[in-house]
Each structure stands twice: as structure tokens, then as C-alpha cells.
Design a protein around this motif. Structure first.
Motif, PDB file in Angstrom:
ATOM      1  N   GLY A 392       0.793  -1.229   0.000  1.00 19.62           N
ATOM      2  CA  GLY A 392       0.000   0.000   0.000  1.00 19.62           C
ATOM      3  C   GLY A 392       0.815   1.262   0.000  1.00 19.62           C
ATOM      4  N   GLU A 393       2.002   1.214   0.565  1.00 13.68           N
ATOM      5  CA  GLU A 393       2.858   2.392   0.609  1.00 13.68           C
ATOM      6  C   GLU A 393       4.249   1.910   0.991  1.00 13.68           C
ATOM      7  OE1 GLU A 393       2.488   4.822   4.159  1.00 13.68           O
ATOM      8  OE2 GLU A 393       0.960   3.453   4.892  1.00 13.68           O
ATOM      9  N   PRO A 394       5.230   2.776   0.830  1.00 15.70           N
ATOM     10  CA  PRO A 394       6.573   2.359   1.244  1.00 15.70           C
ATOM     11  C   PRO A 394       6.558   2.051   2.738  1.00 15.70           C
ATOM     12  CG  PRO A 394       6.645   4.420  -0.018  1.00 15.70           C
ATOM     13  CD  PRO A 394       5.204   4.146   0.286  1.00 15.70           C
ATOM     14  N   ASP A 416       7.591  -7.266   0.854  1.00 15.36           N
ATOM     15  CA  ASP A 416       7.096  -5.899   0.636  1.00 15.36           C
ATOM     16  C   ASP A 416       6.658  -5.854  -0.821  1.00 15.36           C
ATOM     17  OD1 ASP A 416       6.708  -3.206   0.240  1.00 15.36           O
ATOM     18  OD2 ASP A 416       8.749  -2.602   0.767  1.00 15.36           O
ATOM     19  N   THR A 417       5.347  -5.817  -1.032  1.00 19.22           N
ATOM     20  CA  THR A 417       4.808  -6.020  -2.378  1.00 19.22           C
ATOM     21  C   THR A 417       4.357  -4.706  -2.991  1.00 19.22           C
ATOM     22  OG1 THR A 417       2.570  -6.386  -1.522  1.00 19.22           O
ATOM     23  CG2 THR A 417       3.998  -8.317  -1.702  1.00 19.22           C
ATOM     24  N   TRP A 418       4.971  -4.317  -4.080  1.00 15.74           N
ATOM     25  CA  TRP A 418       4.553  -3.106  -4.792  1.00 15.74           C
ATOM     26  C   TRP A 418       3.649  -3.487  -5.956  1.00 15.74           C
ATOM     27  CZ3 TRP A 418       4.368  -1.495  -9.759  1.00 15.74           C
ATOM     28  CH2 TRP A 418       3.946  -0.160  -9.973  1.00 15.74           C
ATOM     29  N   TRP A 419       2.522  -2.825  -6.005  1.00 18.30           N
ATOM     30  CA  TRP A 419       1.629  -2.962  -7.152  1.00 18.30           C
ATOM     31  C   TRP A 419       0.561  -1.904  -7.054  1.00 18.30           C
ATOM     32  CZ3 TRP A 419      -3.410  -5.627  -6.559  1.00 18.30           C
ATOM     33  CH2 TRP A 419      -3.666  -6.040  -5.245  1.00 18.30           C
ATOM     34  N   GLN A 420      -0.407  -1.917  -7.959  1.00 13.11           N
ATOM     35  CA  GLN A 420      -1.436  -0.878  -8.018  1.00 13.11           C
ATOM     36  C   GLN A 420      -2.766  -1.480  -8.476  1.00 13.11           C
ATOM     37  OE1 GLN A 420       0.563   1.369 -11.264  1.00 13.11           O
ATOM     38  NE2 GLN A 420       0.838   2.995  -9.753  1.00 13.11           N
ATOM     39  N   THR A 421      -3.832  -0.713  -8.271  1.00 10.68           N
ATOM     40  CA  THR A 421      -5.134  -1.119  -8.798  1.00 10.68           C
ATOM     41  C   THR A 421      -4.985  -1.441 -10.289  1.00 10.68           C
ATOM     42  OG1 THR A 421      -6.153   0.415  -7.241  1.00 10.68           O
ATOM     43  CG2 THR A 421      -7.541  -0.374  -9.044  1.00 10.68           C
ATOM     44  N   ASP A 507       4.990   6.604  -9.616  1.00  8.07           N
ATOM     45  CA  ASP A 507       5.776   6.493  -8.387  1.00  8.07           C
ATOM     46  C   ASP A 507       7.233   6.869  -8.647  1.00  8.07           C
ATOM     47  OD1 ASP A 507       3.459   5.319  -7.400  1.00  8.07           O
ATOM     48  OD2 ASP A 507       4.569   3.904  -6.154  1.00  8.07           O
ATOM     49  N   LEU A 519      10.915   2.100  -3.457  1.00  6.04           N
ATOM     50  CA  LEU A 519       9.838   3.001  -3.864  1.00  6.04           C
ATOM     51  C   LEU A 519       9.837   4.232  -2.975  1.00  6.04           C
ATOM     52  CD1 LEU A 519       8.257   2.088  -6.242  1.00  6.04           C
ATOM     53  CD2 LEU A 519       8.777   0.061  -4.900  1.00  6.04           C
ATOM     54  N   ARG A 522       4.435   8.722  -4.404  1.00  6.33           N
ATOM     55  CA  ARG A 522       3.873   9.226  -5.664  1.00  6.33           C
ATOM     56  C   ARG A 522       4.610  10.477  -6.137  1.00  6.33           C
ATOM     57  NH1 ARG A 522       0.281   5.884  -8.159  1.00  6.33           N
ATOM     58  NH2 ARG A 522      -0.227   7.750  -9.330  1.00  6.33           N
ATOM     59  N   ARG A 533      -5.525   5.642  -1.825  1.00  4.81           N
ATOM     60  CA  ARG A 533      -5.203   6.684  -2.788  1.00  4.81           C
ATOM     61  C   ARG A 533      -6.298   7.717  -2.817  1.00  4.81           C
ATOM     62  NH1 ARG A 533      -3.581   3.485  -8.152  1.00  4.81           N
ATOM     63  NH2 ARG A 533      -4.011   5.464  -9.145  1.00  4.81           N
TER      64      ARG A 533
HETATM   65  C1  WTA Z   1       1.659   2.720  -3.425  1.00  3.46           C
HETATM   66  C2  WTA Z   1      -2.553  -0.880  -3.793  1.00  3.46           C
HETATM   67  C3  WTA Z   1       5.613   1.482  -1.916  1.00  3.46           C
HETATM   68  C4  WTA Z   1       2.250   3.256  -4.710  1.00  3.46           C
HETATM   69  C5  WTA Z   1      -2.079  -2.307  -4.073  1.00  3.46           C
HETATM   70  C6  WTA Z   1       1.257   2.819  -5.757  1.00  3.46           C
HETATM   71  C7  WTA Z   1       3.442   1.171  -2.597  1.00  3.46           C
HETATM   72  C8  WTA Z   1      -0.057   2.945  -5.016  1.00  3.46           C
HETATM   73  C9  WTA Z   1       3.531  -0.204  -2.295  1.00  3.46           C
HETATM   74  C10 WTA Z   1      -1.126   2.033  -5.534  1.00  3.46           C
HETATM   75  C11 WTA Z   1       4.756  -0.697  -1.743  1.00  3.46           C
HETATM   76  C12 WTA Z   1       1.561   0.222  -3.091  1.00  3.46           C
HETATM   77  N1  WTA Z   1       5.766   0.187  -1.584  1.00  3.46           N
HETATM   78  N2  WTA Z   1       4.486   1.997  -2.409  1.00  3.46           N
HETATM   79  N3  WTA Z   1       4.923  -1.964  -1.394  1.00  3.46           N
HETATM   80  N4  WTA Z   1       2.347  -0.753  -2.615  1.00  3.46           N
HETATM   81  N5  WTA Z   1       2.207   1.395  -3.077  1.00  3.46           N
HETATM   82  O1  WTA Z   1      -3.949   1.385  -6.416  1.00  3.46           O
HETATM   83  O2  WTA Z   1       2.325   4.663  -4.632  1.00  3.46           O
HETATM   84  O3  WTA Z   1      -4.496   1.418  -3.950  1.00  3.46           O
HETATM   85  O4  WTA Z   1       1.290   3.619  -6.915  1.00  3.46           O
HETATM   86  O5  WTA Z   1      -2.996  -0.307  -4.963  1.00  3.46           O
HETATM   87  O6  WTA Z   1       0.265   2.609  -3.661  1.00  3.46           O
HETATM   88  O7  WTA Z   1      -2.260   2.072  -4.704  1.00  3.46           O
HETATM   89  P1  WTA Z   1      -3.519   1.171  -5.013  1.00  3.46           P
END
Ligand code: WTA
Length: 657
Positions: A392-394, A416-421, A507, A519, A522, A533
């Protein structure tokens, strides 16, 4: 407007963090993921994804793995047919696992329900028959506005089963936010509950639906689940779930749909006031949700108990409560309520009660647990936990280490999983058992995924350098567009680096000296508040829709618990100064934002100012306001149309204190 990456955020400490935690031999020996996967995927990406798609049951196999000829609109597993709900439910019953618990549901007041795969199949079948009886079928849109009750999951799967698209709207959004989302995609049906339990008390939910539906003529019916048994107003569109669904047959034959058949729309905030309806389709989405859930969380379906604490109103709930886990025959906990009801040990009580072994949550909650104190989790037996996730965030290194020590017993790997909607599924994360983890870094793209950090010109930066995160290869669960707005899709994600054909994630990111990705938050006007968001423009429009406000500017200021907090600067009508912004007036504005968007968008702080800092072209310079909100010396003001404005603002704020 894009800022330079990393600007104005308090994450600089990330870059001095250098601890690493190699996987234990025992973990590595049993891990689902193997180091060779990276090479395998690199050698032939499409063959790699085709192999992952074999995890699913296809009624008809695809003829082509990827068709990118219509870029940026991808088609994956072209010609293949499958039913997503069948893959998440029926096939597990058919393979002899009907008695396995799919969902250990835990209600906030302490009621619970164990739902086996056989039962899930019956519930989803009944709900699918109910949808059919209302004339809901392929490509119809269904809004789901519900708390975390089992019926919410039944409803999503029932939509998938009959080929209808769900649009889940977070239960914390306001009636107005619900109405605009229903309208944008012309939903024919809404599924909701009478109320929900929140912090120990029942709170009404249906009145918001009534209000939204009154202004949304596309809605023909509203199905209402009885959860809190509170008195509700009734209209002729309303029908009780227990009357409609429970009387249906529990037999239903799923139909196979095209791999690119739309599965759902999920609204998310962009840089403008209007939320974007992110569109996801079936085969590619489920393939990546399933693959990532299996590899990143190391799921062992026969022994693990998995718990993702997200709400189904967000993409994490879609991909890592519903589709990924259920496609992998998970046994999982679904919890209805807040983490401090009846006390601050509730999550750990649940972990102990069900023997949770994989726990996936957000940094904001971890920081909240830190604040509550390590003595709380210490009272519980958490020894079942073997993998921890963050999203969800760093995540700041301090929270990461706290999580590892106090929740993971000093040994459970943290992913620590980075991804987005928009990405639909996890893109960047360490693979547990394979990668030595680093506190604060999501590290590297998963096998099969292409991600890079590039500079303004789209050139990859060297190790140690910072820039923008881009995705340089199409991926199976990528969004297939923004509902009803092809132009906005191209514009938002594909125009920034159109020469290179990169997807612009929005990001900022940095490589460390090993080439791992960190990361940095934003780089656009999207705030991240408790992992949610929210766009600055959305909150600004809500504020200016209040009769007392002439103009508003909103920034995300760093916040110890929520990551960012919403800080609003408002100019009141009639030139009223700071003295007009008394506590009541400020409260009225905060409440107004909650009414327009939802309580999650309430500004943490509202400052009444005489002027806003603007460039000569009239653009608000949020960078300067962020300096004020974060109590920093105000930066370069030379591009302001009137450079004395910042002095006025600072002076006004001081006298207003
Ligand atoms: C941020 C949530 C750093 C990022 C799954 C992204 C993260 C936005 C991470 C997407 C992480 C999500 N480390 N930042 N592990 N995971 N983000 O669409 O800025 O609600 O662009 O999806 O959350 O948020 P969304």
C-alpha cells in the motif's frame, strides 16, 4: 504536474538502510519459488506466462499467449475460455476438497462462521441463480457496497460466474461517491447490507444506498443482506438477500467466457477530481493473481492459514482475498471489523485462534501496532506465522524491523509487495526463500515482470540513481483501460514515455548499489493516506463545493502513522481572514468532505489563508504548501506570480495560532 521523484517526502532514511536478511535454509528448501524462475522467465517470457496460466482450468485453451498489436490495449491468452468462479470454487470441490474450509469468517462482535468449499459452491450457485432471475447476465454492471461479510465474496463470485462485472465500492465511501461510481458505469443492480459493525456498534449502511440510488436511474434492484438487523427504509427496488437468494437452487452450471471477458471495474483516484474506473478482464488477471499469491506468499493449501487484512473495497481485497487465494484453494481468515475492537490485541487473538501462518497487511497498521506497544502482541502465541506481507505504501525500515521482530518472531520473511489497482496483481516483491530481504525495499520485479527506474528522458538510471518507476513489458493482469475513457487511459499511463512504450506508474523510485528498487512515493497529485489513494483535486473540489469556500489547495504532508495526512489550505468567501476559520467552521468543512467523499478523505488539518501561491500561469504550487504543512523552510519562490504570498500565508498562520 509531476514533481521530481522523492521530493518532499520523508523517506530519505530508506536510502541509508543496508541490513539484509537472507532466507533460512529450512525455508528455502520448502519454498514454492525457486531462483531459476528469474532465468526461466527471462529466456522466454511468453512461455513462462503460458506455464503459469496452466495453474487454471481452461474450458478452451488459448491459441496465442499475448496479442500486443493493439498496444496499449493488451490481449492475453487469446481464444482461451474459462470461468473465473469455477476456478476459484468448483474445481476444488471436484478434486476432493469440498470439506476444506475456504473461509474462516470472524465477525466483529465475535460471531464466526466456517465456510467449506462445498458450501461456498452452494452459496455462489444460489447467488448466481438469483442474479439470473433478475435478468443480470454477461457484461451487466453490479455495484457491491458492503462490509466484510461472507455475502460480499459470494456476490463477487456470483457476478464472475454469470459474466457480469462487479464494481465494488468501499463501504466507507459516502452516498455521493457511491452515486457517481454507479452512474459512471450504469450499474443495474446494487448489493448492500442493512448496516455494518464498526468499533463495536452497528452503523447503518443502507441509507447511503437509498440516497445514491435516488439519483441513479440505471439501478433496477437493490439486494439487501441483513447483517445488523437494524430498521431500514424500504423501496420497491429493494429485495432481501435471504428472501431472494436463499430460495434459489444450489445447483448452477458455470459458462466459460472469453479470456478477455471483463471481470470487474474498480474505481481509484487519479490526478483529476473524477475517479477512474479501472477495467480488468478474466484469464490474464486470474493467472497473475494466482501465480503471485502462490509464489510471493509461499502458499501451501493443505497446511497454511492465510489472512489478508484488506477490505474487498480495494484492489488488495479483490486480488488477495478473493481471486488469487481462492484460485489456489486457500484456507483463509476474513475479519469484519476494526483492529482495536474489543481491544488492541484483536488481530493477534485471531492469529492465535486460527493458527494463521501468512499475514498480509499495510504499513499504516503496522505503525499503529507499534504505537500501541509490543507488549500487546507479546501476550499471544504468534508462532504459527511464517510469512508476513506489506502493501500500500513504502514501509519505513523501522516499521519493517518491528514487524519482523514482534510479529514474525525474528524469522518470518517479509514480502514488501509493490503494485497498483491498475497492475491488478503484485509486480515487485522479494520471493521468500529466494531473495535476501532488505527493510524498506520491494527489491525486484517478479519473474515475468519488467520494471525499471528511468530519468526524465526515459533512460534507465545507474545503480544508486533515482527517477520514475516504469513497467517496460505488458503483463497478464494489466488494466485493459479506464471505463468509458480510452483517451484518459492513453494519457495517464502511456503518454509520459510514449517513445519508449513504457507504462508510467506515477511512483518515484531509486536503485540501490545492488540494483534493488526502493519506492519513494507518488510523484503526481495523488496522496497516500493509510494506504488509500486520494487525489488532491478530489478533496479540493469537495471543499470548494461548500458555500463558505472560495478556493482550496490540498497537499499530502508526511504523517508518522498514516504515511501522509491531508492538509488543506482554504480561502474563505468574502475575503474572511484566519479569524473566520473558527473551530466550528473548520469542523463543518471537514464534515462536508466526509459527506462528499467519505471519512477517509477528511483533512487532518485545514488552514484558512488569505492567498494561495500560484505560478504566473495560475497553477497552485503545492510544493510550497507542503513545506508549510511539514513545518519546513519554504523553498524557492521565484516562479510565483507574487512572491510575497508565502509571507502572507506564514504570517496569517502565525497570527491564527
Ligand atoms: C503505493 C494498492 C511502496 C504506490 C495495491 C502505488 C506502494 C499505489 C507499495 C497504488 C509498496 C503500493 N511500496 N508503495 N509496497 N504498494 N504502493 O492502487 O504509490 O491502492 O502507486 O494499490 O500505492 O495504490 P492502489
Amino acid at each position: 504536474m509531476t514533481q521530481s521523484p522523492g521530493q518532499g517526502n520523508a523517506l530519505d532514511n530508506l536510502l541509508t538502510e543496508s541490513r539484509t536478511f537472507p532466507p533460512s535454509e529450512e525455508f528455502a528448501a520448502q519454498a514454492n519459488a525457486q531462483p531459476a524462475l528469474y532465468e526461466e522467465a527471462k529466456a522466454d517470457r511468453e512461455a513462462f506466462w503460458a506455464k503459469q496460466a496452466e495453474r487454471l482450468h481452461w474450458e478452451t485453451k488459448w491459441d496465442q499467449v499475448l496479442d500486443w498489436s493493439g498496444a496499449p490495449f493488451a490481449k492475453w491468452f487469446v481464444g482461451g475460455k474459462l470461468n473465473v468462479a469455477y476456478n476459484c470454487v468448483d474445481r476444488h470441490v471436484e478434486s476432493g476438497h469440498g470439506d476444506q474450509v475456504a473461509i474462516h469468517w470472524e465477525g466483529e462482535p465475535g460471531d464466526s462462521r466456517a465456510i467449506t468449499y462445498a458450501e461456498l459452491q452452494r452459496e455462489v450457485s444460489k447467488a448466481a441463480n438469483a442474479l439470473t432471475s433478475l435478468g443480470i447476465g454477461a457484461e451487466d454492471r453490479v455495484a457491491i457496497y458492503m462490509p466484510m461479510v461472507p455475502e460480499a465474496i459470494f456476490a463477487m463470485l456470483a457476478c464472475a460466474r454469470v459474466g457480469a462485472m462487479h464494481s465494488v465500492v468501499f463501504g466507507g465511501f459516502s452516498a455521493e461517491a457511491l452515486r457517481t461510481r454507479i452512474e459512471d458505469s450504469s450499474c443495474r443492480l446494487v448489493i448492500t447490507t442493512d448496516g455494518q459493525y464498526r468499533r463495536g456498534n452497528p452503523a447503518p449502511l443502507k441509507p447511503a444506498v437509498d440516497e445514491a440510488v435516488a439519483g441513479a436511474p440505471s439501478v433496477e434492484k437493490v439486494i439487501v443482506v441483513k447483517r445488523t438487523d437494524t430498521e431500514v427504509a424500504w423501496t420497491d427496488k429493494d429485495v432481501w438477500w435471504h428472501e431472494l437468494v436463499d430460495s434459489q437452487s444450489d445447483q448452477h452450471t458455470p459458462e466459460a467466457f472469453d479470456s478477455e471477458h471483463p471481470l470487474f471495474i474498480l474505481y481509484t483516484s487519479g490526478t483529476t477530481g473524477k475517479p477512474k474506473g479501472i477495467l480488468h478482464t478474466s484469464g490474464g488477471y486470474l493467472t497473475q493473481a494466482s501465480y503471485t499469491h502462490n509464489h510471493v506468499f509461499d502458499l501451501k493449501p493443505d497446511t497454511d492459514v492465510y489472512w489478508c487484512t484488506a477490505d474487498i473495497g480495494w484492489v488488495t481485497g479483490h486480488s488477495y482475498i478473493v481471486y488469487g487465494p481462492l484460485s489456489n484453494r486457500v484456507t483463509q481468515v476474513v475479519y469484519e471489523g476494526t483492529p482495536n475492537t474489543p481491544n488492541e490485541g484483536r488481530h493477534w487473538d485471531i492469529v492465535q485462534k486460527y493458527g494463521v501462518s501468512i499475514y498480509y497487511t499495510a504499513p499504516t497498521l503496522i505503525r499503529t501496532f507499534m504505537k500501541w506497544g509490543a507488549d500487546i502482541p507479546a501476550k499471544y502465541d504468534l508462532s504459527s506465522l511464517r510469512v508476513l506481507g506489506s502493501v500500500g505504501e513504502p514501509i519505513n525500515p523501522e516499521a519493517w524491523i518491528w514487524y519482523r521482530e514482534n510479529i514474525g518472531g525474528g524469522k518470518a520473511p517479509i514480502v514488501d509487495t509493490w503494485w497498483q489497482t491498475e497492475t491488478g496483481a503484485i509486480m515487485i516483491s522479494p520471493l521468500p526463500g529466494v531473495v535476501s530481504t532488505k527493510p524498506g525495499s520491494a527489491q525486484r520485479p517478479l519473474p515475468g515482470i519488467g520494471a525499471k527506474v528511468v530519468n526524465d528522458e526515459g533512460v534507465e538510471v545507474p545503480h544508486g540513481g533515482g527517477g520514475y518507476l516504469v513497467l517496460d513489458e505488458p503483463w497478464p493482469s494489466m488494466l485493459r483501460g479506464i471505463w468509458g475513457d480510452e483517451e484518459r487511459y492513453r494519457d495517464t499511463y502511456w503518454s509520459r514515455f510514449s517513445d519508449q512504450g513504457f507504462y508510467f506508474a506515477g511512483d518515484g523510485a531509486k536503485y540501490d548499489n545492488d540494483g534493488d528498487i526502493w519506492l519513494l512515493g507518488r510523484v503526481d497529485d495523488v496522496m497516500n493516506v493509510s494506504g488509500h489513494r486520494i487525489s488532491t483535486t478530489e478533496v479540493e473540489s469537495a471543499l470548494v463545493s461548500h458555500p463558505t469556500v472560495a478556493e482550496a489547495a490540498v497537499v499530502g504532508a508526511s504523517d508518522e502513522t498514516t504515511g501522509q495526512g491531508i492538509v488543506a489550505f482554504v480561502i474563505l468567501r468574502g475575503g474572511a481572514g484566519a479569524d473566520a476559520g473558527g473551530a466550528d467552521a473548520i469542523k463543518a468543512l471537514r464534515d462536508h468532505v466526509a459527506k462528499e467523499i467519505g471519512p477517509i478523505a477528511k483533512p487532518r488539518q485545514i488552514m484558512v489563508v488569505p492567498e494561495l501561491p500560484k505560478t504566473r500561469s495560475g497553477k497552485i504550487m503545492r510544493r510550497l504548501l507542503r513545506d508549510v504543512a511539514e513545518n519546513r523552510t519554504v523553498g524557492d519562490v521565484t516562479t510565483l506570480a507574487d512572491s510575497s504570498v508565502m509571507d502572507l500565508i506564514s504570517a496569517g498562520l502565525q497570527s491564527g495560532k
